[in-house]
Every structure is written in C-alpha cells, then in structure tokens.
Design a protein around this motif. Structure first.
Motif, PDB file in Angstrom:
ATOM      1  N   ILE A  70      -6.635 -22.639 -19.726  1.00  0.00           N
ATOM      2  CA  ILE A  70      -7.972 -22.945 -20.244  1.00  0.00           C
ATOM      3  C   ILE A  70      -8.586 -21.418 -20.090  1.00  0.00           C
ATOM      4  O   ILE A  70      -8.374 -20.740 -19.053  1.00  0.00           O
ATOM      5  N   PHE A  71      -9.627 -21.211 -21.034  1.00  0.00           N
ATOM      6  CA  PHE A  71     -10.055 -19.891 -20.732  1.00  0.00           C
ATOM      7  C   PHE A  71     -11.598 -19.978 -21.250  1.00  0.00           C
ATOM      8  O   PHE A  71     -11.970 -20.984 -21.980  1.00  0.00           O
ATOM      9  N   CYS A  72     -12.456 -19.045 -20.748  1.00  0.00           N
ATOM     10  CA  CYS A  72     -13.963 -19.016 -21.363  1.00  0.00           C
ATOM     11  C   CYS A  72     -14.260 -17.428 -21.701  1.00  0.00           C
ATOM     12  O   CYS A  72     -13.668 -16.601 -21.332  1.00  0.00           O
ATOM     13  N   VAL A  73     -15.365 -17.254 -22.329  1.00  0.00           N
ATOM     14  CA  VAL A  73     -16.137 -16.211 -22.434  1.00  0.00           C
ATOM     15  C   VAL A  73     -17.523 -15.899 -22.128  1.00  0.00           C
ATOM     16  O   VAL A  73     -18.070 -17.126 -22.182  1.00  0.00           O
ATOM     17  N   TYR A  74     -18.165 -14.976 -21.897  1.00  0.00           N
ATOM     18  CA  TYR A  74     -19.350 -14.722 -21.629  1.00  0.00           C
ATOM     19  C   TYR A  74     -20.181 -14.161 -22.565  1.00  0.00           C
ATOM     20  O   TYR A  74     -19.733 -13.061 -23.009  1.00  0.00           O
ATOM     21  N   GLU A  75     -21.257 -14.611 -22.847  1.00  0.00           N
ATOM     22  CA  GLU A  75     -22.352 -14.313 -23.892  1.00  0.00           C
ATOM     23  C   GLU A  75     -23.726 -14.178 -23.001  1.00  0.00           C
ATOM     24  O   GLU A  75     -24.350 -15.138 -22.989  1.00  0.00           O
ATOM     25  N   GLU A  76     -23.879 -13.052 -22.400  1.00  0.00           N
ATOM     26  CA  GLU A  76     -25.151 -12.776 -21.531  1.00  0.00           C
ATOM     27  C   GLU A  76     -25.200 -14.010 -20.484  1.00  0.00           C
ATOM     28  O   GLU A  76     -24.500 -14.219 -19.753  1.00  0.00           O
ATOM     29  N   SER A  77     -26.147 -14.805 -20.416  1.00  0.00           N
ATOM     30  CA  SER A  77     -26.461 -15.913 -19.676  1.00  0.00           C
ATOM     31  C   SER A  77     -25.677 -17.170 -20.051  1.00  0.00           C
ATOM     32  O   SER A  77     -25.858 -18.087 -19.137  1.00  0.00           O
ATOM     33  N   LYS A  78     -24.845 -17.034 -21.013  1.00  0.00           N
ATOM     34  CA  LYS A  78     -24.026 -18.239 -21.451  1.00  0.00           C
ATOM     35  C   LYS A  78     -22.597 -18.162 -21.281  1.00  0.00           C
ATOM     36  O   LYS A  78     -22.011 -17.024 -21.416  1.00  0.00           O
ATOM     37  N   ALA A  79     -21.742 -19.142 -21.186  1.00  0.00           N
ATOM     38  CA  ALA A  79     -20.389 -19.206 -21.287  1.00  0.00           C
ATOM     39  C   ALA A  79     -19.945 -20.079 -22.244  1.00  0.00           C
ATOM     40  O   ALA A  79     -20.455 -21.255 -22.301  1.00  0.00           O
ATOM     41  N   VAL A  80     -18.905 -19.916 -22.603  1.00  0.00           N
ATOM     42  CA  VAL A  80     -18.290 -20.719 -23.856  1.00  0.00           C
ATOM     43  C   VAL A  80     -16.693 -21.259 -23.272  1.00  0.00           C
ATOM     44  O   VAL A  80     -16.056 -20.114 -23.066  1.00  0.00           O
ATOM     45  N   ILE A  81     -16.478 -22.485 -23.090  1.00  0.00           N
ATOM     46  CA  ILE A  81     -15.319 -22.765 -23.207  1.00  0.00           C
ATOM     47  C   ILE A  81     -14.573 -22.562 -24.326  1.00  0.00           C
ATOM     48  O   ILE A  81     -14.852 -23.507 -25.340  1.00  0.00           O
ATOM     49  N   GLY A  82     -13.509 -21.765 -24.321  1.00  0.00           N
ATOM     50  CA  GLY A  82     -12.757 -21.336 -25.791  1.00  0.00           C
ATOM     51  C   GLY A  82     -11.855 -22.396 -26.083  1.00  0.00           C
ATOM     52  O   GLY A  82     -11.812 -22.734 -27.447  1.00  0.00           O
ATOM     53  N   ASP A  83     -10.987 -22.884 -25.090  1.00  0.00           N
ATOM     54  CA  ASP A  83     -10.114 -23.577 -25.370  1.00  0.00           C
ATOM     55  C   ASP A  83      -9.403 -24.196 -24.142  1.00  0.00           C
ATOM     56  O   ASP A  83      -9.376 -23.464 -23.147  1.00  0.00           O
ATOM     57  N   VAL A  84      -8.761 -25.449 -24.203  1.00  0.00           N
ATOM     58  CA  VAL A  84      -7.956 -26.079 -23.104  1.00  0.00           C
ATOM     59  C   VAL A  84      -6.664 -26.852 -23.871  1.00  0.00           C
ATOM     60  O   VAL A  84      -7.050 -27.548 -24.760  1.00  0.00           O
ATOM     61  N   PHE A  85      -5.595 -26.403 -23.312  1.00  0.00           N
ATOM     62  CA  PHE A  85      -4.402 -27.220 -23.727  1.00  0.00           C
ATOM     63  C   PHE A  85      -3.284 -27.294 -22.719  1.00  0.00           C
ATOM     64  O   PHE A  85      -3.123 -26.160 -22.047  1.00  0.00           O
ATOM     65  N   ALA A  86      -2.528 -28.422 -22.578  1.00  0.00           N
ATOM     66  CA  ALA A  86      -1.458 -28.571 -21.882  1.00  0.00           C
ATOM     67  C   ALA A  86      -0.369 -29.211 -22.555  1.00  0.00           C
ATOM     68  O   ALA A  86      -0.673 -29.914 -23.240  1.00  0.00           O
ATOM     69  N   HIS A  87       0.790 -28.748 -22.002  1.00  0.00           N
ATOM     70  CA  HIS A  87       1.985 -29.349 -22.678  1.00  0.00           C
ATOM     71  C   HIS A  87       2.979 -29.239 -21.314  1.00  0.00           C
ATOM     72  O   HIS A  87       3.713 -28.400 -21.141  1.00  0.00           O
ATOM     73  N   PRO A  88       2.974 -30.539 -20.500  1.00  0.00           N
ATOM     74  CA  PRO A  88       3.959 -30.654 -19.468  1.00  0.00           C
ATOM     75  C   PRO A  88       5.465 -30.648 -19.889  1.00  0.00           C
ATOM     76  O   PRO A  88       5.675 -31.138 -20.956  1.00  0.00           O
ATOM     77  N   GLY A  89       6.257 -30.108 -19.014  1.00  0.00           N
ATOM     78  CA  GLY A  89       7.717 -29.929 -19.247  1.00  0.00           C
ATOM     79  C   GLY A  89       8.328 -31.528 -19.232  1.00  0.00           C
ATOM     80  O   GLY A  89       7.655 -32.634 -18.751  1.00  0.00           O
ATOM     81  N   PRO A  90       9.512 -31.573 -19.535  1.00  0.00           N
ATOM     82  CA  PRO A  90      10.202 -33.067 -19.422  1.00  0.00           C
ATOM     83  C   PRO A  90      10.105 -33.433 -18.150  1.00  0.00           C
ATOM     84  O   PRO A  90      10.404 -32.701 -17.151  1.00  0.00           O
ATOM     85  N   GLY A  91      10.126 -34.846 -17.888  1.00  0.00           N
ATOM     86  CA  GLY A  91      10.160 -35.277 -16.381  1.00  0.00           C
ATOM     87  C   GLY A  91       8.953 -35.034 -15.726  1.00  0.00           C
ATOM     88  O   GLY A  91       8.788 -35.485 -14.320  1.00  0.00           O
ATOM     89  N   SER A  92       7.894 -34.521 -16.139  1.00  0.00           N
ATOM     90  CA  SER A  92       6.509 -34.212 -15.437  1.00  0.00           C
ATOM     91  C   SER A  92       6.223 -35.626 -15.408  1.00  0.00           C
ATOM     92  O   SER A  92       6.035 -36.540 -15.988  1.00  0.00           O
TER      93      SER A  92
END
Length: 348
Positions: A70-92
C-alpha cells in the motif's frame, strides 16, 4: 535459524522494485481482466518511486515472501491512498482481502496520527465495493459507490453521431438559442490548459464529486488534477485527438479562451479509451452539450478502430449516470471512493 512470521507489515521504503515486481505482475493481469486497463505504465512509475526509497507506505510479507503493498502521497494537508493490492503465495492461510485490510489499517493509523494531515482520500478503483468498507468505516471514513461503465464501440454505439465541430441551437426564439448557435466544438489544444482549470473548478462548485475529490474546489487544485491527467500515465496516456472542448469565444463579452464544456480522453490500452473528465459550465447545462462531447469522442475513436470506451461516475450523480446509460454505456464494476476529515465541516 528463526522461522519467518506468518504475516509481517513493514515499511515500504526498505524495499526495492525487485521485491514488488512479482506482485505488480499479478495486479497488471487483474486490471486487464476486470477493467480492460493496461496498468503497466502506472506500475513502472511506482517501481521508479520505490527504488528512490521515498514513497510512504507498507509491504506485507507472508512467510518470508512479499505478498502485498500500500502507498500514499501527500498534497499539503491532504494524503491520498494511491493503491493497495495483495497476492498471497500458494498455501498462504491469509486471503488477499485480509492482507489488504491489514495494510489499510496500518496506513490509516499512520496518516490519522500525522499532525499535518487533516484529510485523507482514497479511490480503490480495482477493488469491488464493500470488500474494504468495514476497515474504512471503522476508522471514520465516509464511502461513496462509484460506477465503472463501458461502451462497446463495435456494436453498442448509438447511430446518428453529430458533426463534432458544430453546436446547433435547439431552443428557437430565445437568447439561449442564439448563444448555443455561437458555441464551437474543437479538439483539445495545449493552450486550453488554464481555461480548463477554471471551467472544472466552476463546474464542480457545490457538486458531490468535489466532496470526494477536493481538487475540484479550487482553480489551483483543478490545474493539479489536469496536470496529472495530461502529463502522467495514472489514468492512461492522454489522447488529445479524442479530447474536445466547447468554446464560447463567439459570444459577446466572453474572452477568447473561454470554455463552456470539455471532455478529456486517455488510452488505457491500445484498443481501449477512457473518459477522464467531462463537464459543462452551469449556465449551459441541459442543452445536450455533454452528449455532443461524448458523441464527438466516440466518432473519433471509432474512426481510429478503438473498440471500447470506459468511464467512471459517482452513483449519486444521477444526471450523469442517466446520460451515460442513454448513450449506451453499461455498468461493469462498482468500486469505493472514501474520505476522512480530521475536523468535519461544510465542504463548500
């Protein structure tokens, strides 16, 4: 030797592009399958930032393997969560949604405890509405459903596409008819940038979408939005030939660069285009101008053998949803837009 913990959430800045690339390859495939969107240009840009070790966010490590981010970016007093993604491996033993929610909890805690951050925005376009809602609800976010809609240009397009460079008056014997007759439609030009920023800020004044994205509330914010659309690949590669403006330069008293409507289009795959912005100034609404902008874009794309046109729209924006459905667009996906405000206040 110490065994790897089942699931660890670690600082994204400690990792390089090499660690994240396998997860992004899985994400690329899902973007293409679900949205017909080539995510690789965005992924490549993310990998560049990752190698700079300055991008705030987190990595999920499942049994020693990178399983999400997951990552975010800052724009002055605001933050934007840019994306979140997961792909667990086999057997997780942990699902993708569970990892994504854990990552979201960590970044929300980071941002809500950052003194300089008063607002957080997130639009998780890849993820179905509801999958992450409980996590964001629990942390005080407001959520709106947004629709992803698609028009098949090979069979769904309505006949009767108008000439793109003319606006005809539909109201006889009225000042409005005279002004409509003086409007002109033409393709986007680089010189339209500043006027487009003014139009967007004006068109979204008091609008639901300016609650979701506060860039729409000011000219400066609208210009930042335009810069991201036109200069960066986050919403595809900007396509000026399929982007149109309606100018009121012929109307007495209006400046030569005055815009009353615009449609911006990008290519998200070689054969797929995406409307990144469409708006009409308040005094010119309900005159069919948005429909004419759409039809001009469709005509241009069809002539170039583009097979699909997509767009997103907030479900609560009923007028726009009706316009798109009447134009032949079909809903293919629903995703969440979420905001959090440290000191809630009237948005306008």
């Amino acid at each position: 030797m110490t065994a790897a913990l089942p699931l660890e959430i670690l600082d994204l800045r400690h990792y390089s592009a090499t660690h994240l690339r396998p997860v992004l390859e899985h994400e690329n495939r899902l973007w293409d399958e679900r949205l017909h969107w080539d995510f690789k240009p965005s992924a490549d840009l993310l990998l560049q930032y990752l190698d700079s070790h300055i991008l705030p966010g987190y990595i999920a490590v499942d049994h020693g393997q990178v399983a999400g981010y997951i990552f975010c970016v800052y724009e002055e007093s605001k933050a934007v969560i840019g994306d979140v993604f997961a792909h667990p491996g086999p057997g997780s033993e942990t699902t993708a949604a569970e990892i994504e929610n854990r990552l979201s909890e960590f970044v929300i805690e980071l941002l809500q405890n950052s003194p300089g951050v008063d607002r957080i925005e997130a639009q998780l376009i890849l993820h179905p509405y509801g999958v992450h809602q409980a996590t964001f609800d629990r942390n005080g976010f407001t959520t709106w459903p947004r629709l992803f809609m698609s028009l098949n240009l090979t069979k769904d397009r309505h006949p009767g596409t108008p000439q793109p460079h003319l606006i005809s008056a539909t109201h006889r014997d009225s000042r409005a008819a005279t002004q409509l007759a003086e409007l002109k439609m033409r393709p986007w030009q680089d010189s339209d940038f500043t006027a487009a920023g003014r139009l967007i800020a004006d068109a979204y004044s008091g609008h639901l979408d300016s609650i979701i994205n506060d860039q729409y509330r000011t000219i400066a914010g609208s210009l930042r939005f335009l810069h991201n659309i036109v200069r960066f690949p986050g919403c595809g590669i900007f396509d000026p030939a399929a982007s149109f403006v309606i100018t009121g330069a012929g109307i007495s008293g209006l400046p030569s660069d005055h815009l009353v409507g615009l449609l911006l289009c990008s290519r998200i795959r070689p054969d797929v285009a995406h409307v990144t912005q469409i708006c009409v100034a308040a005094p010119y609404r309900n005159q069919g101008l948005a429909s004419r902008l759409l039809q001009a874009c469709i005509q241009n794309l069809t002539a170039r053998n583009i097979t699909e046109l997509t767009l997103t729209v907030t479900e609560g924006n009923s007028g726009a949803v009706s316009l798109y459905r009447n134009s032949g667009f079909k809903q293919t996906h629903v995703f969440p837009a979420m905001t959090w405000q440290r000191h809630p206040r009237a948005p306008f």
